[in-house]
Design a protein around this motif. Structure first.
Motif, short mmCIF file in Angstrom:
data_model
loop_
_atom_site.label_atom_id
_atom_site.label_comp_id
_atom_site.label_asym_id
_atom_site.label_seq_id
_atom_site.Cartn_x
_atom_site.Cartn_y
_atom_site.Cartn_z
N SER A 4 5.82 -13.63 2.78
CA SER A 4 6.40 -13.38 2.08
C SER A 4 6.48 -14.06 0.92
O SER A 4 6.33 -14.85 1.42
CB SER A 4 7.55 -12.55 2.15
N ASN A 5 6.41 -14.30 0.04
CA ASN A 5 6.40 -15.06 -1.30
C ASN A 5 7.17 -14.71 -2.47
O ASN A 5 7.33 -13.86 -2.67
CB ASN A 5 4.81 -15.34 -1.77
N LEU A 13 9.11 -10.65 -5.77
CA LEU A 13 8.90 -10.67 -3.96
C LEU A 13 7.72 -9.52 -4.01
O LEU A 13 6.84 -8.83 -4.10
CB LEU A 13 10.32 -9.95 -3.27
N TYR A 14 6.44 -10.75 -3.19
CA TYR A 14 5.33 -10.13 -2.53
C TYR A 14 5.09 -10.20 -0.92
O TYR A 14 5.43 -11.36 -0.01
CB TYR A 14 3.73 -11.17 -3.11
N VAL A 15 4.96 -8.84 -0.46
CA VAL A 15 5.21 -9.21 0.81
C VAL A 15 3.08 -7.90 0.99
O VAL A 15 3.32 -7.21 0.66
CB VAL A 15 6.38 -7.97 1.49
N TYR A 46 3.62 -5.30 -0.74
CA TYR A 46 4.31 -4.37 -1.33
C TYR A 46 4.19 -5.39 -2.20
O TYR A 46 4.48 -6.95 -1.88
CB TYR A 46 5.40 -3.92 -1.09
N ILE A 47 4.61 -5.28 -4.18
CA ILE A 47 5.18 -5.60 -4.76
C ILE A 47 5.97 -4.93 -5.33
O ILE A 47 6.45 -4.02 -6.04
CB ILE A 47 4.76 -6.42 -6.26
N PHE A 48 7.52 -6.25 -5.14
CA PHE A 48 8.90 -6.07 -6.04
C PHE A 48 9.58 -6.36 -6.64
O PHE A 48 9.77 -7.80 -6.48
CB PHE A 48 9.87 -5.93 -4.46
N GLU A 49 8.82 -6.09 -7.54
CA GLU A 49 9.39 -6.24 -9.63
C GLU A 49 11.13 -5.92 -9.22
O GLU A 49 11.43 -5.40 -9.00
CB GLU A 49 8.87 -5.69 -10.50
N TYR A 75 15.94 -11.13 1.58
CA TYR A 75 17.01 -11.19 0.55
C TYR A 75 17.83 -12.38 0.67
O TYR A 75 17.89 -13.22 -0.08
CB TYR A 75 17.48 -9.98 0.45
N ASN A 76 18.37 -12.50 1.83
CA ASN A 76 18.91 -13.77 2.41
C ASN A 76 17.81 -15.21 2.04
O ASN A 76 18.31 -16.31 2.16
CB ASN A 76 19.44 -13.51 3.99
N GLN A 77 16.58 -14.91 2.51
CA GLN A 77 15.89 -16.16 2.91
C GLN A 77 15.58 -16.31 1.13
O GLN A 77 15.30 -17.92 1.31
CB GLN A 77 14.71 -15.52 3.78
N PHE A 78 15.30 -15.36 0.57
CA PHE A 78 14.72 -15.72 -0.59
C PHE A 78 15.88 -16.08 -1.45
O PHE A 78 15.90 -16.82 -3.03
CB PHE A 78 14.09 -15.56 -1.84
#
Length: 81
Positions: A4-5, A13-15, A46-49, A75-78
């Motif tokens: 993920s990034n 979010l890119y996963v 996935y790409i979460f816009e 979410y907690n990480q980023f």
């Protein structure tokens, strides 16, 4: 294992799986792009816009993704500062 990034500037979010080659994006609900292999249609990622905004609004609680992703952890990480 999914990698993920997070792009904080654009709230994206890119996963994805380590091999993203041969993937094509398909627009889904809630600004989610599902990346699928063009040959066998398996989910590559996935790409979460608008990720943080949608997460905060509770949008992802009603999702049923083809391949599970721990969005709470991401979410907690980023996004938690």
């Amino acid at each position: 294992m999914m990698r993920s990034n997070y792009d904080e500037d654009f709230d994206i979010l890119y996963v994805g799986l380590p091999d993203f080659s041969n993937a094509i994006g398909y627009d889904g609900e809630y600004n989610i792009v599902i990346m699928r292999d063009s040959d066998d249609n398996t989910v590559k990622g996935y790409i979460f816009e608008d990720f943080a905004a949608n997460y905060s609004d509770g949008i992802y609680r009603k999702l049923c993704l083809p391949v599970k992703v721990d969005l709470d952890s991401l979410y907690n990480q980023f996004c938690q500062c």
